[in-house]
Design an enzyme around this catalytic site. Structure first.
Site, PDB file in Angstrom:
ATOM      1  CB  VAL A 172      -9.190   1.696  -5.214  1.00 54.76           C
ATOM      2  CG1 VAL A 172      -8.807   1.209  -6.602  1.00 54.76           C
ATOM      3  CG2 VAL A 172      -8.212   2.764  -4.730  1.00 54.76           C
ATOM      4  CG  HIS A 212      -8.602  -3.115  -2.565  1.00 57.57           C
ATOM      5  ND1 HIS A 212      -9.533  -2.444  -3.323  1.00 57.57           N
ATOM      6  CD2 HIS A 212      -8.474  -2.412  -1.412  1.00 57.57           C
ATOM      7  CE1 HIS A 212      -9.936  -1.379  -2.672  1.00 57.57           C
ATOM      8  NE2 HIS A 212      -9.317  -1.328  -1.504  1.00 57.57           N
ATOM      9  CG  MET A 213      -7.633  -9.226   1.915  1.00 57.66           C
ATOM     10  SD  MET A 213      -7.224 -10.987   1.960  1.00 57.66           S
ATOM     11  CE  MET A 213      -8.854 -11.693   1.743  1.00 57.66           C
ATOM     12  CG  HIS A 214      -6.759  -2.943   2.966  1.00 61.40           C
ATOM     13  ND1 HIS A 214      -6.057  -1.762   2.816  1.00 61.40           N
ATOM     14  CD2 HIS A 214      -7.967  -2.733   2.379  1.00 61.40           C
ATOM     15  CE1 HIS A 214      -6.804  -0.877   2.175  1.00 61.40           C
ATOM     16  NE2 HIS A 214      -7.976  -1.438   1.897  1.00 61.40           N
ATOM     17  CG  ASP A 230      -2.062   0.978   1.089  1.00 63.10           C
ATOM     18  OD1 ASP A 230      -3.221   0.514   0.962  1.00 63.10           O
ATOM     19  OD2 ASP A 230      -1.823   2.213   1.086  1.00 63.10           O
TER      20      ASP A 230
HETATM   21  P1  AMP Z   1      -9.882   1.291   0.132  1.00 64.97           P
HETATM   22  O1  AMP Z   1     -10.258   2.488   0.961  1.00 64.97           O
HETATM   23  O2  AMP Z   1     -10.174   0.002   0.818  1.00 64.97           O
HETATM   24  O3  AMP Z   1     -10.442   1.379  -1.269  1.00 64.97           O
HETATM   25  O4  AMP Z   1      -8.304   1.322   0.037  1.00 64.97           O
HETATM   26  C1  AMP Z   1      -7.578   1.802  -1.052  1.00 64.97           C
HETATM   27  C2  AMP Z   1      -6.117   1.719  -0.697  1.00 64.97           C
HETATM   28  O5  AMP Z   1      -5.353   1.900  -1.866  1.00 64.97           O
HETATM   29  C3  AMP Z   1      -5.653   2.772   0.320  1.00 64.97           C
HETATM   30  O6  AMP Z   1      -5.112   2.134   1.468  1.00 64.97           O
HETATM   31  C4  AMP Z   1      -4.584   3.553  -0.457  1.00 64.97           C
HETATM   32  O7  AMP Z   1      -3.493   3.953   0.345  1.00 64.97           O
HETATM   33  C5  AMP Z   1      -4.164   2.545  -1.520  1.00 64.97           C
HETATM   34  N1  AMP Z   1      -3.601   3.104  -2.749  1.00 64.97           N
HETATM   35  C6  AMP Z   1      -4.103   4.115  -3.496  1.00 64.97           C
HETATM   36  N2  AMP Z   1      -3.324   4.318  -4.573  1.00 64.97           N
HETATM   37  C7  AMP Z   1      -2.313   3.414  -4.504  1.00 64.97           C
HETATM   38  C8  AMP Z   1      -1.183   3.117  -5.322  1.00 64.97           C
HETATM   39  N3  AMP Z   1      -0.928   3.799  -6.450  1.00 64.97           N
HETATM   40  N4  AMP Z   1      -0.350   2.121  -4.943  1.00 64.97           N
HETATM   41  C9  AMP Z   1      -0.598   1.432  -3.808  1.00 64.97           C
HETATM   42  N5  AMP Z   1      -1.642   1.656  -2.999  1.00 64.97           N
HETATM   43  C10 AMP Z   1      -2.487   2.633  -3.338  1.00 64.97           C
END
Ligand code: AMP
Length: 127
Positions: free
Chosen positions: A106, A110-112, A35
């Site tokens: 996004v 995706h899985m964090h 991330d």
């Molecule tokens: P969410 O709120 O679950 O959609 O999380 C989106 C995640 O994407 C956030 O933790 C951001 O920090 C991460 N993110 C956004 N742009 C990028 C990027 N270019 N590369 C890596 N992580 C990203």
């Protein structure tokens, strides 16, 4: 209701190689990368290469091979990065945000994977 996938989202651009990423693991179906704004010492995002908006979209429409690969990659990362309790690690949390209430930023599933420090309770009580 069918999901409408926006192919201009930032993870779609990462998958097309239009913007860089710090890859942790890659297979035919799955990509995992760090991330960009890490919330913990371990903060990896695992994404399917297919065009799925969020968890329920992925679960409903991805193939069994995509679903199995996604989860095996995520579990391998937990083991490789030393956070899986099975390998003596202190643990981790997986989070998947979907839609407005969860503040999904996004719109590509995706899985964090978060770990490397105590993460506290799962949710703060709302006011
Ligand atoms: P969410 O709120 O679950 O959609 O999380 C989106 C995640 O994407 C956030 O933790 C951001 O920090 C991460 N993110 C956004 N742009 C990028 C990027 N270019 N590369 C890596 N992580 C990203």
């Amino acid at each position: 209701m069918a999901y409408d996938y926006d192919d201009q989202n930032i993870f779609a651009k990462i998958l097309r190689g239009e913007i860089p990423n710090q890859t942790v693991e890659e297979t035919a179906h799955t990509l995992a990368f760090n991330d960009i704004y890490p919330q913990a010492p371990v903060h990896v995002l695992v994404i399917p290469k297919g065009a799925y908006v969020c968890f329920d979209h992925f679960a409903a429409e991805a193939s069994d091979a995509e679903i199995a690969d996604f989860h095996r990659v995520a579990a391998k990362i937990c083991a490789d990065l030393g956070v899986a309790p099975d390998g003596g690690g202190a643990g981790y949390r997986t989070i998947s945000n979907a839609g407005e209430d969860a503040v999904q930023e996004v719109p590509h599933y995706h899985m964090h994977i978060l770990g490397g420090r105590p993460l506290g309770r799962m949710l703060q009580k709302a006011d």
